[in-house]
Design an enzyme around this catalytic site. Structure first.
Site, PDB file in Angstrom:
ATOM      1  N   ASP A 191      75.672 -77.668  80.020  1.00  0.00           N
ATOM      2  CA  ASP A 191      77.236 -78.130  80.100  1.00  0.00           C
ATOM      3  C   ASP A 191      77.517 -77.495  81.427  1.00  0.00           C
ATOM      4  OD1 ASP A 191      79.331 -79.033  78.436  1.00  0.00           O
ATOM      5  OD2 ASP A 191      79.973 -77.028  79.065  1.00  0.00           O
ATOM      6  N   THR A 240      80.948 -76.874  82.248  1.00  0.00           N
ATOM      7  CA  THR A 240      81.806 -75.878  82.050  1.00  0.00           C
ATOM      8  C   THR A 240      81.490 -74.620  81.637  1.00  0.00           C
ATOM      9  OG1 THR A 240      83.563 -77.576  81.590  1.00  0.00           O
ATOM     10  CG2 THR A 240      83.980 -75.304  80.786  1.00  0.00           C
ATOM     11  N   GLU A 253      78.885 -68.074  84.896  1.00  0.00           N
ATOM     12  CA  GLU A 253      79.124 -67.648  86.182  1.00  0.00           C
ATOM     13  C   GLU A 253      80.302 -66.592  86.457  1.00  0.00           C
ATOM     14  OE1 GLU A 253      76.218 -67.670  87.554  1.00  0.00           O
ATOM     15  OE2 GLU A 253      75.218 -69.166  86.878  1.00  0.00           O
ATOM     16  N   HIS A 296      79.661 -63.304  85.007  1.00  0.00           N
ATOM     17  CA  HIS A 296      78.940 -62.320  85.663  1.00  0.00           C
ATOM     18  C   HIS A 296      79.998 -61.427  86.730  1.00  0.00           C
ATOM     19  CE1 HIS A 296      75.191 -63.072  84.193  1.00  0.00           C
ATOM     20  NE2 HIS A 296      75.169 -64.257  84.602  1.00  0.00           N
ATOM     21  N   ASP A 307      73.340 -61.013  81.573  1.00  0.00           N
ATOM     22  CA  ASP A 307      72.919 -61.827  80.558  1.00  0.00           C
ATOM     23  C   ASP A 307      72.165 -61.289  79.294  1.00  0.00           C
ATOM     24  OD1 ASP A 307      72.888 -64.817  81.489  1.00  0.00           O
ATOM     25  OD2 ASP A 307      72.021 -63.864  83.243  1.00  0.00           O
TER      26      ASP A 307
END
Length: 432
Positions: A143, A145, A151, A154, A160
Site C-alpha cells: 500500500d 500510503t 517512511e 522513521h 522497524d
C-alpha cells in the site's frame, strides 16, 4: 480596584450560554425562555465564582500556554503520482500526534524522492532527512500510503518492529502485502510524542532505514542495519573499495573478487586517516572460494585477528565490519569514512543458495533486512573467544543473488576451514 479577568474556558461557557438562550427564546414561549435564562445564569455564575475562588477573589489566571509544537516540513515536489500519498501520510501523523506537525514546503526538513529500489529513509537528525518511495515495493502490491506514513515514521524516530501485525505501522514486511493500514498504533504515536517532548533535541548521526514502508528495514549506517564502529579494531584493512583483515604482521585477507590495490591502510576504522598505509607486493587467490591473501611490503605493529580452528555452530553470535555503502540498492550511496559493524549469527547452510557448505559460512541477515553490502566485500566476520575477536569469515556475496543488499543471509569464506592453506601461504599464522 482589582480587575477580574476570566479565563478562556469560562468565557467559552458564557458565550455558549448566550447562544443557547437566544436559540431557546426564538422557539419557546416567554415562560420557558425565562426558566432557561435563570438556569443558565446560575450555571454561569457558578463557573465565575469557582474561577474567582481559585484565585483568592482577585483575578482568574489566563490559561497556560499550549506546549510548543515543532513543525517538520516535507518536500514532496519530486514525487509525481505519489504526492497524494505523502500528503495523506502527513495528515495521518498530524491527527495522531500533537507536539510535532508536518507541513509541505520546498525545501523541507524531509526531502522525498522516488526510485526503482525498495522504500527507505535516511535521517540526519530527528525530524530531518530523506525518504525514497521505491517502485519495487509498490510493484509487489504494498500500500502506497502505508509506505509513505511508515517512511515518515522513521524520520520521526521510529525503528522497524517485525511484529507481523497489520495494526502496527512499523511492522514492515512481516505484515502481509494485503495490509492497508496506514495509521500508527497508539504505542507508535506515543513514542513519537516522547521523541519530540520538551526541547526535542535532535539526535546526532546519520541513519538509513531500508526496506521500510510495508517492507521492513532497520537502521543502516553502512553495513546495512549496523552502527558506527564501537571499537578501534586494529586488524581492519581498507582495500580500495573493499574491506580486509590483518591476519599477520605482513599479510591481510580479503575477497578474491576485489581488485589488488597498490597499497592498503591498516589499523584504523577510518579509511581516510589513521593507521599505516602499506604497499602491497603480492596477491594469492584461494583455488576454490572467494578469498584472496595480500602480502604487505613491510610488517605493521597492529595486532592481527587470530583465525581459530573452527568457525562455530549454527547460532554462534558473530559480528561483521566493513566500509560498505549506506543503503541497500546497488549504487544508492557512497562508502563512508568510518567502518560500521553489525551483530549477527551463523545460520543453517540451506538458508544460502549456491553455498559451498564445506568452505563457506551462511550468515544471518539480522531482522530480515540487515547485512553486508557493496564495499564490505572481503571484510571480517568475527566472534569473541575468551574476550578476543577471532576471525572466522571474509565477506563474499549475497545468499540469494539479489542486487539489493540484506534481502537474505550472506555468504562468507570460512577461514578456519582453509586455515591450513592460509598457514602455508603466509609462512605460519599467529596462534589462535
Amino acid at each position: 480596584m482589582t480587575q477580574t479577568v476570566y479565563d478562556s474556558r469560562t468565557l467559552t461557557h458564557l458565550a455558549s450560554a448566550r447562544i443557547d438562550t437566544r436559540r431557546c427564546c426564538a422557539v419557546a414561549g416567554p415562560r420557558e425562555c425565562a426558566m432557561v435564562r435563570r438556569h443558565l445564569l446560575r450555571a454561569a455564575t457558578a463557573l465565575v465564582a469557582a474561577a474567582l475562588a481559585a484565585t483568592g477573589l482577585t483575578a482568574v489566571a489566563a490559561a497556560p500556554a499550549a506546549a510548543a509544537v515543532r513543525t517538520v516540513y516535507y518536500d514532496a515536489s519530486r514525487t509525481g503520482e505519489f504526492r497524494t500519498n505523502f500528503d495523506a501520510a502527513a495528515r495521518i501523523w498530524n491527527s495522531s500526534v500533537s507536539n510535532v506537525q508536518l507541513a509541505p514546503r520546498t525545501p523541507g526538513n524531509i526531502t522525498i524522492y522516488v526510485d526503482n529500489g525498495w522504500p527507505r529513509a535516511q535521517t540526519t537528525s530527528l525530524g530531518n532527512g530523506r525518504v525514497w518511495m521505491g517502485w519495487e515495493a509498490v510493484n509487489q502490491g504494498y500500500d502506497r500510503t502505508r509506505i509513505a506514513t511508515h517512511e515518515i515514521g522513521h524520520i520521526l524516530g521510529l525503528p522497524d518492529r517485525r511484529t507481523g501485525l497489520c495494526s502496527d505501522l512499523m511492522s514492515g514486511s512481516s505484515a502481509p502485502v494485503s495490509c492497508r493500514n496506514a495509521n500508527p498504533s497508539a504505542a507508535e504515536a506515543a513514542q513519537v510524542q516522547r521523541n519530540f517532548a520538551g526541547s526535542a533535541v535532535a539526535a546526532t548521526g546519520s541513519f538509513t532505514w531500508t526496506g521500510a514502508g510495508t517492507a521492513d528495514g532497520e537502521v543502516t549506517p553502512l553495513v546495512v542495519g549496523g552502527r558506527p564502529a564501537t571499537e578501534n579494531y586494529p586488524f581492519m584493512v581498507y582495500v580500495s573499495g573493499c574491506t580486509g583483515t590483518l591476519i599477520k604482521a605482513n599479510w591481510a585477507v580479503t575477497a578474491k573478487h576485489c581488485g589488488t590495490p597498490a597499497s592498503v591502510r591498516v589499523g584504523s576504522v577510518n579509511r581516510t586517516s589513521g593507521g599505516t598505509v602499506v604497499r602491497v607486493t603480492r596477491a594469492v587467490n584461494h583455488p576454490s572460494i572467494d578469498v584472496k591473501l595480500l602480502q604487505l611490503a613491510s610488517s605493521v605493529s597492529y595486532a592481527p585477528a587470530p583465525i581459530p580452528t573452527t568457525s562455530g555452530a549454527v547460532g554462534t553470535a558473530t559480528r561483521i565490519i566493513g566500509w560498505g555503502q549506506t543503503c541497500a540498492p546497488r549504487g544508492c550511496g557512497s562508502a563512508p569514512s568510518v567502518a560500521n559493524e553489525l551483530d549477527t549469527s551463523i545460520v543453517a547452510d540451506n538458508r544460502c543458495g549456491g553455498i559451498n557448505a564445506t568452505y563457506e559460512i551462511c550468515t544471518n541477515n539480522t531482522n530480515g533486512n540487515s547485512g553486508a553490502c557493496y564495499g564490505d566485500s572481503g571484510g571480517p566476520q568475527v566472534r569473541r573467544v575468551n574476550g578476543v575477536w577471532n576471525l572466522i569469515g571474509a565477506t563474499s556475496r549475497s545468499g540469494n543473488n539479489d542486487s539489493t543488499c540484506a534481502t537474505a543471509p550472506s555468504i562468507y569464506g570460512d577461514l578456519p576451514s582453509i586455515r591450513t592453506w592460509i598457514n602455508t601461504q603466509v609462512g605460519g599464522l599467529p596462534a589462535a
